[in-house]
Design an enzyme around this catalytic site. Structure first.
Site, PDB file in Angstrom:
ATOM      1  N   LYS A  79       0.861  -1.186   0.000  1.00 58.76           N
ATOM      2  CA  LYS A  79       0.000   0.000   0.000  1.00 58.76           C
ATOM      3  C   LYS A  79       0.895   1.233   0.000  1.00 58.76           C
ATOM      4  CE  LYS A  79      -3.889   2.006   2.630  1.00 58.76           C
ATOM      5  NZ  LYS A  79      -4.793   1.817   3.788  1.00 58.76           N
ATOM      6  N   SER A 159      -9.827   2.062   2.708  1.00 58.18           N
ATOM      7  CA  SER A 159      -8.930   2.798   1.843  1.00 58.18           C
ATOM      8  C   SER A 159      -7.911   1.915   1.106  1.00 58.18           C
ATOM      9  CB  SER A 159      -8.162   3.829   2.678  1.00 58.18           C
ATOM     10  OG  SER A 159      -7.316   3.186   3.607  1.00 58.18           O
ATOM     11  N   SER A 183     -10.119  -0.033   7.064  1.00 60.73           N
ATOM     12  CA  SER A 183      -9.531   0.013   5.715  1.00 60.73           C
ATOM     13  C   SER A 183      -8.871  -1.265   5.228  1.00 60.73           C
ATOM     14  CB  SER A 183      -8.516   1.143   5.628  1.00 60.73           C
ATOM     15  OG  SER A 183      -9.198   2.341   5.411  1.00 60.73           O
TER      16      SER A 183
HETATM   17  N1  GLN Z   1     -13.177   4.500   6.034  1.00 59.51           N
HETATM   18  C1  GLN Z   1     -12.633   5.008   7.263  1.00 59.51           C
HETATM   19  C2  GLN Z   1     -12.272   6.469   7.101  1.00 59.51           C
HETATM   20  O1  GLN Z   1     -12.554   6.995   6.099  1.00 59.51           O
HETATM   21  C3  GLN Z   1     -11.468   4.192   7.699  1.00 59.51           C
HETATM   22  C4  GLN Z   1     -10.232   4.481   6.939  1.00 59.51           C
HETATM   23  C5  GLN Z   1      -9.086   3.641   7.377  1.00 59.51           C
HETATM   24  O2  GLN Z   1      -9.254   2.635   8.074  1.00 59.51           O
HETATM   25  N2  GLN Z   1      -7.906   4.057   7.005  1.00 59.51           N
HETATM   26  O3  GLN Z   1     -11.719   7.077   7.958  1.00 59.51           O
END
Ligand code: GLN
Length: 494
Positions: A79, A159, A183
């Protein structure tokens, strides 16, 4: 023989040792797949030269049969939130334009030390803020999943959208992700793969671009549970460079996959029957309960009374920490610089140009809840509720060994049909954020499909540092669900 890009990480490992193919062949096939599937936009940076060099080094070791490392010659993707030395690292943000870190993140260093091969850096939501991969400055990632007879493109989740798409389509044997509020688990569920968020402190955060430091955790995204066990063993461990990493031994997770869950107590939290939970997902949850019962587990209804506060608490704490962490992007130290007449103007213009809309929204929310007049009302209160949420889990784990829930309230949505208001988008995380607030580990297992053929996942949560236990329950679910076999028959993926 199965195509090399269809092998699991463990199968590829065994094939290399048996000399059925070389690390170079394995890497080249994955690089080719990466090229063929560029339209998915999973990778931000491809590193074929690095990959072939690393594969050649592994082939030398394999030829001599000497000191084979646990991930010898296995091509993986990272990532693009993990710093990789001298290789562009973007966090999918324009503000890091041109940034090449001078050091390597501990988790990626652990992977290279174990012999893994770097294929490239994977797309994500900007600074890992999102649930769809639609906020990336490098454009959205397209899910490899499609509905038969339907031309729409779907989101892979976020994400870690590029990380899941690459594993699902076979352009990496496994990938890394990070999970601040879901995410790893949410995109794994959307894309039909396994995603594991370890206990806070299990993997080092050193060299991972920070989003919300008290919640961020790295973890693996893989084709199956065994691969997750193998990856986690290498990624995890104490690191003196991260003050929040925990110094307890890392078990051999793969060896601990017994498939025996006889008399294991499984909690079903009634508060997770949230509004908007898709009926197909409810059915899957009941099915999951049956599967575990059939394997000898005891099912118990439990209560996690503060669940309904988890999402609002998260969306105060995460932006608060983000606003502080992102203060460093000032146009002076790294990345983009937009000149202004004064120093203040340079800061303002750089940040205005460099950050996307969602990131700006979070910075504004974060600075607001931390501001003198509102700190007690929002930030401090959210901290207190976070403690209550953690206590809910501590109480629950006095009665049960693991907790079973769905991973997401819905299946993936089509690109262009995503919720337009941010709060509805935030609902994606309603079932995953409590684990981050409590610091406990969670895993998502691909378990079934919607009627139209899109993947759905089940989530298993465990007490802190019980990754081996949730992996083992995941292993049982995986065998019962037969997801891969069904996916092949459905043939909905490209
Ligand atoms: N979808 C969540 C957010 O937008 C979690 C993102 C994540 O875990 N990095 O904050």
């Amino acid at each position: 023989m199965t195509k090399l890009t269809e092998l699991t990480l463990c199968e590829a490992r065994d094939g290399l040792v048996k000399k059925q193919f070389s690390a170079k062949e394995l890497t080249q096939t994955h690089l080719q797949k990466m090229e063929e599937t560029r339209s998915l936009n999973a990778y931000i940076t491809e590193t074929p030269e690095v990959a072939l060099k690393m594969a050649a080094a592994s082939d030398e070791k394999l030829a001599k049969n000497e000191e084979l490392r646990p991930l010898e010659g296995l091509p993986i993707g990272i990532k693009d939130l993990f710093c990789t030395k001298n290789i562009r690292t973007t966090a999918a943000s324009k503000i890091l334009d041109g940034y090449k870190p001078l050091y390597e993140s501990t988790v990626t260093q652990n992977l290279w030390d174990a012999g893994a091969v770097l294929l490239g850096k994977l797309n994500l939501d900007e600074f890992a803020m999102g649930s769809s991969n639609l906020t990336s400055a490098y454009g959205p990632v397209v899910s490899p999943w499609k509905i038969k007879g339907d031309n729409r493109q779907f989101v892979p989740g976020g994400s870690s959208g590029g990380s899941v798409a690459a594993v699902a389509v076979g352009s990496a044997l496994a990938t890394t992700g990070t999970d601040t509020g879901g995410s790893i688990r949410q995109p794994a569920a959307f894309s039909g793969i396994v995603g594991l968020k370890p206990t806070y402190g299990r993997c080092s955060r050193y060299g991972i671009v920070a989003f919300a430091s008290s919640l961020d955790q790295a973890g693996p995204l893989t084709k199956d549970v065994r691969d997750a066990a193998l990856m986690l063993k290498i990624m995890a461990g104490y690191d003196p460079k991260d003050a929040t990493s925990v110094n307890i031994p890392v078990p051999d997770y793969e060896k601990m996959l017994s498939g025996n869950i006889k008399n294991l107590k499984v909690g079903i939290p009634k508060e997770y029957r949230v509004e908007g939970l898709n009926p197909e997902i409810e059915n899957l949850w009941s099915q999951g309960i049956e599967w575990l019962k059939n394997a000898g587990a005891e099912i118990q209804e439990i209560s996690l009374p503060h669940t309904k506060y988890a999402l609002p608490t998260y969306y105060i704490l995460a932006p608060a920490e983000a606003s502080s962490n992102l203060a460093r992007y000032d146009g002076v130290r790294f990345g983009l610089r937009t000149s202004g007449k004064t120093l203040d103007e340079l800061y303002e213009l750089t940040r205005a140009e460099g950050f996307g809309r969602e990131v700006k929204r979070r910075i504004m929310i974060g600075t607001y809840v931390l501001s003198a007049g509102y700190y007690d009302a929002y930030y401090l209160k959210a901290q207190k509720i976070r403690r209550l949420i953690r206590q809910d889990f501590e109480e629950a784990f006095k009665k049960v060994d693991v907790i079973l829930t769905p991973t997401t309230p819905t299946a993936a949505f089509a690109i262009g049909e995503e919720p337009k208001d941010p709060v509805t988008m935030y609902m994606n995380d309603v079932l995953t954020v409590p684990a981050n607030l409590a610091g406990i580990p969670g895993i998502s297992i691909p378990a079934s499909f919607t009627e139209e053929g899109l993947p759905l996942g089940l989530q298993i949560l465990g007490p802190t540092f019980e990754e081996a236990r949730i992996l083992n329950v995941g292993y049982v679910l995986e065998q019962a669900a037969q997801f891969k076999e069904k996916a092949l028959k459905l043939r909905t993926s490209i």
